[in-house]
Design a protein around this motif. Structure first.
Motif, short mmCIF file in Angstrom:
data_model
loop_
_atom_site.label_atom_id
_atom_site.label_comp_id
_atom_site.label_asym_id
_atom_site.label_seq_id
_atom_site.Cartn_x
_atom_site.Cartn_y
_atom_site.Cartn_z
N PRO A 476 13.21 -2.21 -0.96
CA PRO A 476 12.85 -1.67 -2.27
C PRO A 476 11.99 -2.61 -3.11
O PRO A 476 11.40 -2.18 -4.09
N ASN A 477 11.90 -3.89 -2.73
CA ASN A 477 11.20 -4.85 -3.58
C ASN A 477 9.82 -5.22 -3.07
O ASN A 477 9.16 -6.09 -3.64
N LEU A 478 9.38 -4.63 -1.96
CA LEU A 478 8.08 -5.01 -1.38
C LEU A 478 6.99 -3.99 -1.66
O LEU A 478 5.84 -4.20 -1.28
N ASP A 479 7.33 -2.88 -2.30
CA ASP A 479 6.35 -1.83 -2.60
C ASP A 479 5.64 -1.34 -1.34
O ASP A 479 4.46 -0.98 -1.37
N LEU A 480 6.37 -1.35 -0.21
CA LEU A 480 5.75 -0.90 1.03
C LEU A 480 5.54 0.61 1.05
O LEU A 480 4.80 1.12 1.90
N GLU A 481 6.21 1.32 0.14
CA GLU A 481 6.01 2.76 0.13
C GLU A 481 4.56 3.12 -0.19
O GLU A 481 4.09 4.23 0.11
N CYS A 482 3.83 2.17 -0.81
CA CYS A 482 2.42 2.43 -1.09
C CYS A 482 1.63 2.66 0.19
O CYS A 482 0.64 3.41 0.19
N SER A 483 2.07 2.01 1.28
CA SER A 483 1.32 2.16 2.53
C SER A 483 1.40 3.58 3.06
O SER A 483 0.46 4.06 3.71
N SER A 484 2.53 4.28 2.81
CA SER A 484 2.64 5.67 3.28
C SER A 484 1.65 6.56 2.54
O SER A 484 1.01 7.43 3.14
N LEU A 485 1.53 6.35 1.23
CA LEU A 485 0.57 7.13 0.46
C LEU A 485 -0.85 6.79 0.86
O LEU A 485 -1.74 7.64 0.92
N GLN A 486 -1.06 5.52 1.15
CA GLN A 486 -2.41 5.07 1.49
C GLN A 486 -2.87 5.67 2.82
O GLN A 486 -3.99 6.18 2.92
N ILE A 487 -2.00 5.62 3.84
CA ILE A 487 -2.42 6.15 5.15
C ILE A 487 -2.54 7.67 5.10
O ILE A 487 -3.40 8.25 5.78
N TYR A 488 -1.69 8.32 4.30
CA TYR A 488 -1.81 9.78 4.18
C TYR A 488 -3.12 10.15 3.50
O TYR A 488 -3.82 11.07 3.92
#
Length: 928
Positions: A476-488
């Motif tokens: 939850p602290n690495l903001d990795l969820e941004c990568s899912s939006l980015q690749i989509y």
């Protein structure tokens, strides 16, 4: 080979042609793929451009690049007019050849076909013979073919409807042509068959649009030209992506997550067709618990080169590129490999294989054509065959139960990771499922909301949403969820849908651009530069990234500078306009329009030589602030070169130096410091100076004219000069002030008054003469003594009236008896004995002679004076006694005193005393 779509078929029709001898150019129009598809094909000696159909008599052409996909066209070949050719010399058909011209009359020949009829005209005028053919089949548009031949005598004959033909290799026309056995292609989509006697049959190929297939990876298929370069078919590209921690989407669209932290095969060929080809990924644990992993390096190998795209800093979009372990600058192009930046991505492209690999530090994608790699890929990206059933294939060809298990088996040897051992299957991967349910990040909800809704019809968001929720829960602290939006969003852009999504993340997924650039969610794959602005970029795909602001453009792909006008950019990375003169690296340069751009010559300097005379001066070269390229020659002073040395000054003085105008070496002299000096020490003004403890001294600002030193002012320390009664101020050795020392005895009388006596003094009590106070100094110790007088018995009745008086001590009384005189006798009394400061402990018996003797004083007439008769009561017998005295120091003293045993009257000589003698006698009597 295609995975779906009908088998290509061709239909033919023949058209009779009127025989006319001409030298001609034949043009046929060929239908291409659907409008918006762009394909370019070529064959040896000829070039054919395919595009959307146009009305009869016009030609539309679009230059494009072939695509890949699945599905195929249906080909219909319509036999056209049979062409009779007389060939004096062998000529290869399909090449452009110079042709001598023969003028012939214009002949119009009607043509017919089973589907439709349209006029065919052959026109020859001047030196440009031209023949036009119009053929149709079903709903297919007309086709035109252009033939440039050598000097030929051509005979057109009307032939009956001919035969059906199929595509084949280009044939060569010779003078001796085998009748009915040879054929060749003109412009890829027109076939020529030798009939007889130099008569040929021209058969254009008509292509029917193929049905559009569905790709398992959810992406749109792409049109691809057939191998014969005439018709086209659909194919599904091999497209594999990975992102986050990390999540994978195989070539056929199968989604899975894998947390290994070794180096793995993403894609390799099953049957090796390309030398040393493969794409690999290096993962690392990107959380403190070593639970999940993230991509760190993407490795692309092709023949002799190994390209590494490495994340410069974790969880960032900064990528470093190396080729064969050497850092390179982009763009890079060598040995069939091209590397460049496209938006936020670094792209590795291999044109020969029509493939590219992108990486941005958080996600990667691999795109390869199905036509070259279909059914021939293996690795963590799966098998590219538009079938997810075999995507989890192991290196031995077996299919694993799931791709997480499969991914372990594609580990490769990596010297930088000795803990990884290829071939050993892990005992079990750690669970990445959160222990407790968590609420996914609100950023993930954007994937299903209105922001990405325009793309939902092209790319399904559910798998990307699941990956986003996973990342937000596990890390939850690495903001990795941004990568899912980015690749989509990148996948959507690949399908032609641009989503501007970063502004909706409240800054969590923001992307900062360097100065001079601005962020765009939808920018060109290759940004226009000054060198490419004249070229037509037909690509409609877009990427996000940092681009030059509107009104500017990138100077060059290798010069990351935005310019308003395309002038010059030198090593200083500063844009220059044509004709602008400037200086850089001590070169006088000018920006010129042309191939060389910036032309420079050495910068000219006007040097002025200086001569450095005088002691201490030396020549030095300095940077000219007005012109850094031209040094300044000046004279500098270095005092270490001077021979004169500073003199040593006495205490209170210091060396003062000054440099006369125009000189370098100083002149020294001793000047007062303005301080006080005492006992080899210096004192600043107003500071205290210790002279001795009896004086308070300080340094003043006053200067002694003779010594030039400041004056020290002193005052005696304040002392107490008042002493109480009985004390006197006496000096004390080693002390600044005297001490009040007791010099007299202080005696408190019976009435509480104080009586002060000096040592040796005796004094009666003011109210009682029988009490005597005395003061004795014994070894500087004052001792006060109080004595009581014991009087003999006294009867006043036995005295003659008027004769009662006190004895000289003022205590005891005496008188003249009535009848007789009191005889001289011994009288006793008790008192303390005091001697030399010591005193008896108790009272002792003391004796004395007392009585009346014949003492008188009468007037003698004879002597005319007073006659005196004196008789004293004196001791006749005494004894010596001893008593112990106590002294102030605590010690005892043995003392002897005289004890009177008997007394008698004894005569003594009397004289007339003077007043002073009388006073002394009285005092002596008192003392007695």
């Amino acid at each position: 080979t295609t995975t779906s779509g009908p088998t290509p078929s061709r239909s033919t029709s023949t058209t009779p042609v009127t025989e006319t001898p001409v030298h001609e150019t034949t043009t046929t129009r060929i239908p291409g793929p659907p409008t918006g598809s762009h394909i370019t094909t070529s064959s040896p000696g000829t070039t054919t451009t395919l595009g959307p159909s146009s009305p009869t008599g016009t030609t539309s052409s679009i230059s494009t690049t072939p695509f890949t996909g699945t599905g195929s066209t249906s080909k219909t070949t319509t036999s056209g007019p049979t062409l009779s050719v007389s060939t004096p010399h062998p000529t290869t058909v399909g090449t452009e050849i110079s042709t001598p011209v023969t003028t012939s009359p214009t002949v119009t020949t009607p043509t017919t076909s089973p589907a439709s009829t349209s006029p065919v005209s052959t026109t020859t005028s001047g030196t440009t013979p031209t023949e036009s053919f119009t053929t149709t089949s079903g709903t297919t548009s007309s086709s035109f073919i252009t033939i440039n031949a050598t000097t030929t005598s051509t005979t057109f004959k009307t032939l009956p409807p001919g035969s059906t033909t199929t595509s084949g290799p280009t044939a060569t026309s010779t003078a001796a042509t085998t009748v009915g056995s040879e054929s060749w292609w003109l412009c890829n989509c027109t076939k020529v068959i030798c009939i007889e006697d130099n008569i040929v049959q021209v058969i254009p190929v008509i292509c029917n649009p193929p049905p559009k297939p569905t790709c398992e990876n959810g992406l749109s298929p792409v049109p691809v030209i057939d191998e014969d370069g005439c018709c086209w078919h659909w194919e599904c590209d091999c497209y594999c992506t990975g992102w986050g921690d990390p999540h994978y989407m195989t070539f056929d669209g199968l989604y899975y997550s894998y947390q290994g932290n070794c180096t793995y095969v993403l894609v390799e060929e099953i049957n090796k067709k390309v030398d040393n080809f493969g794409v690999y990924i290096d993962n690392y644990h990107c959380d403190a618990r070593d639970v999940v992993s993230c991509p760190r390096t993407l490795i692309v190998r092709h023949e002799t080169q190994e390209v590494r795209l490495t994340t410069a800093q974790p969880n960032t979009l900064q990528v470093e590129v190396t080729v064969n372990n050497q850092l390179v600058a982009l763009p890079y192009k060598k040995f069939g490999v091209s590397i460049y930046e496209s938006g936020i991505n670094s792209v590795v492209e291999i044109p020969e294989l029509k493939m590219n690999v992108t990486y941005n530090g958080l996600s990667f994608s691999i795109r390869m054509p199905y036509s070259l790699f279909g059914n021939n890929t293996q690795g963590q990206c799966g098998t590219c065959n538009n079938n997810t059933a075999d995507d989890c294939m192991l290196p031995n060809g077996n299919i694993a139960e799931n791709c997480e298990t499969m991914a372990d088996h594609w580990q490769v040897v990596d010297p930088s990771k000795p803990q990884c051992s290829p071939g050993l299957v892990p005992t079990g991967a750690p669970s990445t499922t959160p222990v407790q349910p968590c609420k996914e990040s609100s950023i993930c909800e954007l994937l299903l909301g209105s922001v990405f809704k325009p793309c939902h019809g092209f790319v399904q968001p559910e798998k990307y949403y699941a990956a986003c929720v996973f990342d937000s829960c596990v890390l939850p602290n690495l903001d990795l969820e941004c990568s899912s939006l980015q690749i989509y969003a990148a996948t959507c852009a690949d399908q032609g849908v641009c989503i501007d999504w970063r502004n909706h993340t409240n800054g969590v997924c923001s992307h900062e651009c360097p100065p001079g650039k601005e962020y765009r969610a939808c920018g060109p794959i290759k940004e226009m530069t000054c060198k490419s602005r004249g070229q037509n970029d037909t690509s409609t795909k877009q990427v996000e990234g940092c681009f030059c602001p509107n009104g500017t453009m990138l100077y060059d792909s290798g010069v990351d500078v935005c310019v308003k006008t395309c002038g010059c950019v030198g090593v200083d990375m500063i844009p220059r306009e044509f004709g602008e003169e400037f200086t850089v690296d001590c070169q006088d340069c000018v920006c010129l329009e042309g191939e060389h751009g910036i032309v420079c010559k050495p910068h000219k300097c006007e040097q002025k030589k200086v001569t450095c005379d005088g002691e201490g001066f030396y020549e030095v070269i300095e940077v000219n602030p007005e012109d850094s390229c031209c040094p300044l020659f000046t004279c500098k002073c270095n005092t270490s070169l001077c021979t004169s040395k500073a003199s040593k000054c006495s205490l209170g003085f210091e060396v003062h130096s000054y440099i006369p105008s125009g000189q370098c070496c100083p002149v020294y002299q001793c000047v007062p410091k303005g301080v006080c000096v005492h006992e080899n020490a210096e004192f600043l003004p107003n500071s205290s100076v210790f002279v001795d403890k009896c004086h308070n001294c300080f340094c003043t600002n006053d200067v002694n004219v003779s010594t030039q030193l400041n004056v020290i002012s002193c005052e005696h320390v304040p002392c107490n000069t008042n002493c109480q009664p009985g004390y006197e101020l006496k000096p004390v050795e080693g002390e600044c002030c005297g001490k009040c020392v007791q010099t007299k005895c202080i005696i408190h009388t019976a009435d509480s008054s104080e009586l002060i006596l000096s040592p040796g003094d005796f004094k009666n009590d003011p109210h009682n003469n029988c009490t005597i106070y005395s003061c004795i100094d014994v070894h500087s110790q004052l001792i006060a003594s109080t004595s009581e007088i014991t009087c003999p018995a006294f009867n006043e009745d036995s005295c003659k009236p008027g004769t009662v008086s006190f004895l000289p001590n003022g205590c005891c009384k005496t008188c003249a008896p009535l009848d007789s005189q009191t005889p001289c006798s011994v009288r006793q009394r008790e008192d303390f004995i005091v001697y030399d400061g010591c005193r008896s402990v108790d009272r002792v018996n003391l004796t004395e002679c007392e009585g009346t003797c014949g003492t008188f004083s009468l007037y003698s007439a004879e002597a005319n004076s007073m006659d005196h008769s004196c008789s004293c009561c004196r001791e006749t017998k005494t004894t010596e006694k001893q008593v112990v005295l106590k002294c102030p120091g605590g010690h005892s003293l043995s003392h002897k005193y005289i004890y009177v045993e008997s007394c008698s009257c004894q005569d003594t000589e009397c004289s007339r005393p003077q007043s002073s003698e009388l006073q002394n006698n009285e005092e002596n009597d008192k003392a007695s």
